[in-house]
Design a protein around this motif. Structure first.
Motif, PDB file in Angstrom:
ATOM      1  N   ASP A 269      -5.528  -1.455  -5.016  1.00  0.00           N
ATOM      2  CA  ASP A 269      -5.385  -2.253  -3.775  1.00  0.00           C
ATOM      3  C   ASP A 269      -5.845  -2.821  -2.567  1.00  0.00           C
ATOM      4  O   ASP A 269      -6.752  -2.635  -2.585  1.00  0.00           O
ATOM      5  CB  ASP A 269      -4.284  -1.035  -2.572  1.00  0.00           C
ATOM      6  CG  ASP A 269      -3.758  -1.048  -1.551  1.00  0.00           C
ATOM      7  OD1 ASP A 269      -3.288  -2.222  -1.383  1.00  0.00           O
ATOM      8  OD2 ASP A 269      -3.089  -0.152  -0.549  1.00  0.00           O
ATOM      9  N   GLU A 270      -5.649  -5.170  -3.293  1.00  0.00           N
ATOM     10  CA  GLU A 270      -5.982  -4.881  -3.060  1.00  0.00           C
ATOM     11  C   GLU A 270      -7.515  -5.604  -3.059  1.00  0.00           C
ATOM     12  O   GLU A 270      -8.296  -5.464  -2.526  1.00  0.00           O
ATOM     13  CB  GLU A 270      -6.379  -5.361  -1.073  1.00  0.00           C
ATOM     14  CG  GLU A 270      -4.640  -5.252  -0.614  1.00  0.00           C
ATOM     15  CD  GLU A 270      -4.257  -6.578  -0.174  1.00  0.00           C
ATOM     16  OE1 GLU A 270      -4.866  -8.083  -0.047  1.00  0.00           O
ATOM     17  OE2 GLU A 270      -3.411  -6.700   0.745  1.00  0.00           O
TER      18      GLU A 270
ATOM     19  N   SER B 144       0.772  -1.798   0.423  1.00  0.00           N
ATOM     20  CA  SER B 144      -0.041   0.106  -0.229  1.00  0.00           C
ATOM     21  C   SER B 144       1.053   1.563  -0.275  1.00  0.00           C
ATOM     22  O   SER B 144       0.208   2.483  -0.788  1.00  0.00           O
ATOM     23  CB  SER B 144      -0.312   0.021   1.431  1.00  0.00           C
ATOM     24  OG  SER B 144      -1.610  -1.114   1.100  1.00  0.00           O
TER      25      SER B 144
ATOM     26  N   GLU C 255      -7.125   0.824  -0.372  1.00  0.00           N
ATOM     27  CA  GLU C 255      -7.713  -0.477   0.814  1.00  0.00           C
ATOM     28  C   GLU C 255      -8.812  -0.480   0.889  1.00  0.00           C
ATOM     29  O   GLU C 255      -9.668  -1.329   0.322  1.00  0.00           O
ATOM     30  CB  GLU C 255      -6.408  -0.427   1.353  1.00  0.00           C
ATOM     31  CG  GLU C 255      -5.770  -1.371   1.374  1.00  0.00           C
ATOM     32  CD  GLU C 255      -4.355  -1.694   2.378  1.00  0.00           C
ATOM     33  OE1 GLU C 255      -4.024  -0.084   3.255  1.00  0.00           O
ATOM     34  OE2 GLU C 255      -3.630  -2.443   3.071  1.00  0.00           O
TER      35      GLU C 255
HETATM   36 MG   LIG Z   1      -2.179  -2.899   2.319  1.00  0.00          MG
END
Ligand SMILES: [Mg+2]
Ligand SMILES: Nc1ncnc2c1ncn2[C@@H]1O[C@H](COP(=O)(O)OP(=O)(O)OP(=O)(O)O)[C@@H](O)[C@H]1O
Length: 317
Positions: A160-161, A44, A84
């Motif tokens: 991000d993810e 991140s 995220e």
């Molecule tokens: Mg992360």
């Protein structure tokens, strides 16, 4: 398209990323880049720096040809970013929110109309455009975040993810959507799911404790561990004789065995990348032993990941 050189970032005494250097988004890497690492690896942090949401301590980075430190407005025009946890305004309706975001990008009313229609279609949000965001499931909200990231048709998209916290069906749909995005955009996504990166990415960068441990096409990475791949064989014969004979074959490394009902199940490690199946087969037929199973267990990226992070922890990597 994304160039990173000696990028380093500390939070106080914590070194979150340590001298990262990579170059992705070219013909050699393909369009879908996986940034793979366990919790706290620095994924991140890197994505926030590349999206101009946070400075670095030292190093250099360019995205879509612009310097992320000195040309952040140009970078932002050319990127989409799904953080995220997407900071959505829960009281707004989906369409309203996307229009609001479009205004922030300086898009005209007409451009916004077209863009909102296009991204809601691409992100399968058509039936939900008039629903308040607060009433949507996590998966649907993730799609709103994605639609937001795509709104101004950016060259590069940072995710991000993107599948974290989604149910299996939503994960499948999101992965499908990401694959489609690769046709038109460079996608840089972080993940701690190796299987996911293997499935959807054209190139993977493995990171742990702020350092790059490996990079390459997922298939190449798998190739690099093929030396550690195993052959599973089940042979009927005197267990000690079977194990001794297999061990004596050239190209065979460590052998583990387990005998049940006269059958010895062998897990054979190859020395090097050669295929030892033929030798094992010949051996069994020469000795008159029955052979009922023989398959190669190709190591997954998961195995590789565990191996290299363990090596790093013990200081051998
Ligand atoms: Mg992360
Ligand atoms: N704002 C912050 N203040 C202090 N330390 C931070 C901050 N953000 C991240 N860190 C630390 O920096 C390191 C890298 O964190 P980062 O969030 O980039 O990792 P990550 O790979 O995204 O992890 P995760 O998979 O858990 O999301 C970790 O040790 C983390 O604790």
């Amino acid at each position: 398209m994304i160039e990173v050189k000696n990028l380093t970032k500390h939070y106080g005494a914590i070194r979150a990323i340590d001298n990262l250097t990579f170059s992705v988004g070219s013909d050699t890497t393909g369009n879908i880049i996986g940034f793979l690492g366990p919790n706290g690896a620095g994924k991140s942090t890197t994505i926030r720096i590349l999206s101009c949401f946070q400075p670095a301590d030292s190093g250099m980075a360019t995205v879509a040809g612009y310097n992320v430190f000195t040309q952040s407005l140009d970078v932002r025009r050319n990127i989409g970013y799904l953080p995220e946890s997407a900071p959505l305004y829960t009281e707004m309706r989906v369409r309203e929110y996307l229009h609001f975001r479009g205004k922030l990008h300086g898009m005209s009313r007409r451009d916004r109309d077209n863009a909102v229609r296009s991204v809601t279609e691409r992100c399968w949000l058509g039936d939900f455009v008039d629903r308040p965001i607060g009433q949507l499931s996590k998966g649907m909200r993730q799609r709103v975040g994605l639609a937001d990231a795509l709104l101004h048709d950016p060259k590069v998209i940072f995710l991000d993810e993107p599948t974290i916290g989604l149910d299996p069906m939503q994960i499948r749909e999101t992965r499908k959507l990401i694959r489609e995005l690769g046709d038109r955009h460079i996608v840089f996504l972080s993940s701690h799911i190796l299987h996911e990166v293997e499935q959807i990415c054209t190139h993977a960068i493995v990171i742990a404790s702020g350092r790059i441990l490996a990079s390459g096409a997922p298939a190449e990475l798998r190739e690099r561990i093929s030396a550690g791949s195993r052959l599973i064989a089940e042979i009927k014969g005197s267990p000690d004789a079977v194990v001794a004979a297999v061990k004596s074959l050239s190209g065979v490394g460590a052998v583990e065995s387990d005998t049940q009902d006269e059958w010895t199940r062998l897990s054979i490690e190859a020395n090097g990348a050669g295929d030892i199946r033929e030798e094992v087969f010949k051996l069994a037929s020469e000795k008159g032993w029955s052979l009922r199973e023989m398959r190669r267990e190709v190591a997954s990226l998961e195995d590789f990941f565990i191996k290299i992070t363990a090596e790093q922890r013990t200081g051998r990597g």
